[in-house]
Design a protein around this motif. Structure first.
Motif, PDB file in Angstrom:
ATOM      1  N   LYS A 189      37.256   8.363   9.193  1.00  0.00           N
ATOM      2  CA  LYS A 189      37.169   9.591   9.990  1.00  0.00           C
ATOM      3  C   LYS A 189      35.715   9.908  10.336  1.00  0.00           C
ATOM      4  O   LYS A 189      35.390  10.310  11.463  1.00  0.00           O
ATOM      5  CB  LYS A 189      37.781  10.752   9.204  1.00  0.00           C
ATOM      6  N   SER A 190      34.832   9.700   9.358  1.00  0.00           N
ATOM      7  CA  SER A 190      33.411   9.960   9.573  1.00  0.00           C
ATOM      8  C   SER A 190      32.832   9.021  10.632  1.00  0.00           C
ATOM      9  O   SER A 190      32.084   9.451  11.521  1.00  0.00           O
ATOM     10  CB  SER A 190      32.651   9.807   8.257  1.00  0.00           C
ATOM     11  N   GLN A 192      34.477   7.542  12.984  1.00  0.00           N
ATOM     12  CA  GLN A 192      35.041   7.951  14.271  1.00  0.00           C
ATOM     13  C   GLN A 192      34.240   9.117  14.861  1.00  0.00           C
ATOM     14  O   GLN A 192      34.105   9.243  16.088  1.00  0.00           O
ATOM     15  CB  GLN A 192      36.504   8.352  14.097  1.00  0.00           C
ATOM     16  N   GLN A 193      33.685   9.944  13.966  1.00  0.00           N
ATOM     17  CA  GLN A 193      32.880  11.096  14.398  1.00  0.00           C
ATOM     18  C   GLN A 193      31.399  10.754  14.484  1.00  0.00           C
ATOM     19  O   GLN A 193      30.548  11.628  14.497  1.00  0.00           O
ATOM     20  CB  GLN A 193      33.118  12.260  13.432  1.00  0.00           C
ATOM     21  N   HIS A 194      31.095   9.420  14.478  1.00  0.00           N
ATOM     22  CA  HIS A 194      29.757   8.889  14.750  1.00  0.00           C
ATOM     23  C   HIS A 194      28.751   9.051  13.613  1.00  0.00           C
ATOM     24  O   HIS A 194      27.543   9.030  13.835  1.00  0.00           O
ATOM     25  CB  HIS A 194      29.180   9.509  16.030  1.00  0.00           C
ATOM     26  N   ARG A 249      33.876   0.482  12.116  1.00  0.00           N
ATOM     27  CA  ARG A 249      33.298   0.723  13.441  1.00  0.00           C
ATOM     28  C   ARG A 249      33.780  -0.324  14.444  1.00  0.00           C
ATOM     29  O   ARG A 249      34.132   0.007  15.584  1.00  0.00           O
ATOM     30  CB  ARG A 249      31.771   0.703  13.338  1.00  0.00           C
ATOM     31  N   LEU A 336      44.054   8.922  12.820  1.00  0.00           N
ATOM     32  CA  LEU A 336      42.858   8.741  13.635  1.00  0.00           C
ATOM     33  C   LEU A 336      43.232   8.875  15.102  1.00  0.00           C
ATOM     34  O   LEU A 336      44.330   8.452  15.510  1.00  0.00           O
ATOM     35  CB  LEU A 336      42.249   7.367  13.394  1.00  0.00           C
TER      36      LEU A 336
END
Length: 336
Positions: A189-190, A192-194, A249, A336
């Motif tokens: 999740k992190s 995905q949030q860059h 990633r 996700l």
């Protein structure tokens, strides 16, 4: 005749996969759950349920007596139930060591000992050792747990080994990941949030095991009638601290990402504050002093050669394949 097996902690991440593994092998399966446990991943109509209260020894005795009266004893027990997060450190000892001890003593008293008792322990019982040369932790090493969780698991192992004529096998998995697991999901999740996060600047060697490989190892021990042994479980490879997030990633299509490295002294302070805030709010914190010690540990290598030689274990999920599967599952389930 079908063998009867109990999987405690069956509603949990690892437990639910162990239940599926037993069904695939044609066993009569009892899922050990609490009354309040979710049965989301225990929908197969072949599953029997055993409601077991490990917090109350008298109630547990009554529940096991009823099981024996109706169905007889189990041939195998995989004891996966336990606690991994607690507000009070003393609860690790209660939920892992004392609960297991009461369970076994009750089984003995009721003449319900199985052919084999499989205990899910943890690599954490060894603590931060072999950090100078980054060599593999071996079964001959002396455990030096530095977390309340690891200590409670070690005490349970010592209790099992002290028993006379008690058939057991201990498994010490490293970091277990797979579909349904939520801690590693937070990393996905992190990313995905860059954002990616690492603890400390010093080299860190990390190991993992995909949940289906752990299941494979456990049933190999049952099938080969092994007793009185303890095994490390990993996928047999060693990774850097960034490999997991790099593979996540990649599976997410290579989004841009900022990678932050937190100095250990700062992480320690943050963990201390988070733990105490959680204690005040009566909520377990993902970041706490035990978690800090785990993140601080630099060497998670372990020797799985006994598992390979004695049981014929061949891991099928290197990290790249495992990450591909979990990201696909997270997407399918809408996580996700």
């Amino acid at each position: 005749m079908e063998k009867k097996i109990l999987v405690t902690g069956a509603s949990g991440f690892i437990g639910s996969f162990l239940v599926e593994g037993a069904l695939e092998r044609g066993m009569q399966v009892w899922a050990g759950v609490r009354k309040s446990s979710s049965r989301k991943y225990l929908q197969d109509s072949r599953i029997h349920f055993a409601v077991l209260d490990f917090t109350d020894s008298d109630r547990l005795a009554s529940q096991l007596e009823e099981q024996k009266r109706q169905h007889g004893k189990w041939d195998y027990i995989i004891h996966c139930a336990g606690v991994t997060k607690c507000l009070d450190k003393a609860d690790f000892e209660i939920g892992n060591y004392w609960a297991t001890r009461h369970f076994i003593e009750t089984l003995k008293r009721l003449d319900m000992l199985p052919v084999n008792f499989i205990y899910i322990s943890s690599l954490s019982i060894f603590g931060p050792i072999r950090e100078k040369d980054y060599s593999s932790i071996c079964e001959t090493d002396t455990p030096q747990p530095n977390t309340a969780y690891g200590l409670s698991k070690l005490h349970t192992e010592e209790y099992l080994k002290s028993l006379t004529n008690f058939p057991y096998v201990i498994f010490r998995p490293t970091g277990v990941y797979g579909p349904r697991e939520r801690d590693y999901f937070l990393m996905a999740k992190s990313v995905q949030q860059h954002v990616d996060f690492a603890a400390g600047f010093k080299r860190q060697d990390i190991t993992f095991v995909f949940v289906k490989d752990l299941v494979q190892a456990i049933y190999l021990a049952i099938e080969k009638n092994v007793t009185g042994r303890a095994y490390f479980v990993s996928d047999g490879k060693v990774y850097s601290s960034h490999t997991f997030s790099d593979l996540i990633r990649k599976e997410l299509g290579n989004p841009w990402m900022l990678r932050f490295v937190c100095p250990l002294f700062l992480l320690k302070a943050i963990s201390f504050v988070a733990e105490n805030v959680g204690r005040i709010l009566r909520k377990t914190s993902t970041l706490n002093c035990d978690k800090y010690r785990i993140m601080k540990q630099r060497n998670w290598r372990c020797d799985i050669s006994p598992l390979e030689k004695e049981l014929g274990y061949v891991p099928e999920y290197p990290l790249e394949r495992g990450v591909k599967e979990i990201i696909a599952w997270y997407k399918k389930e809408g996580w996700l």
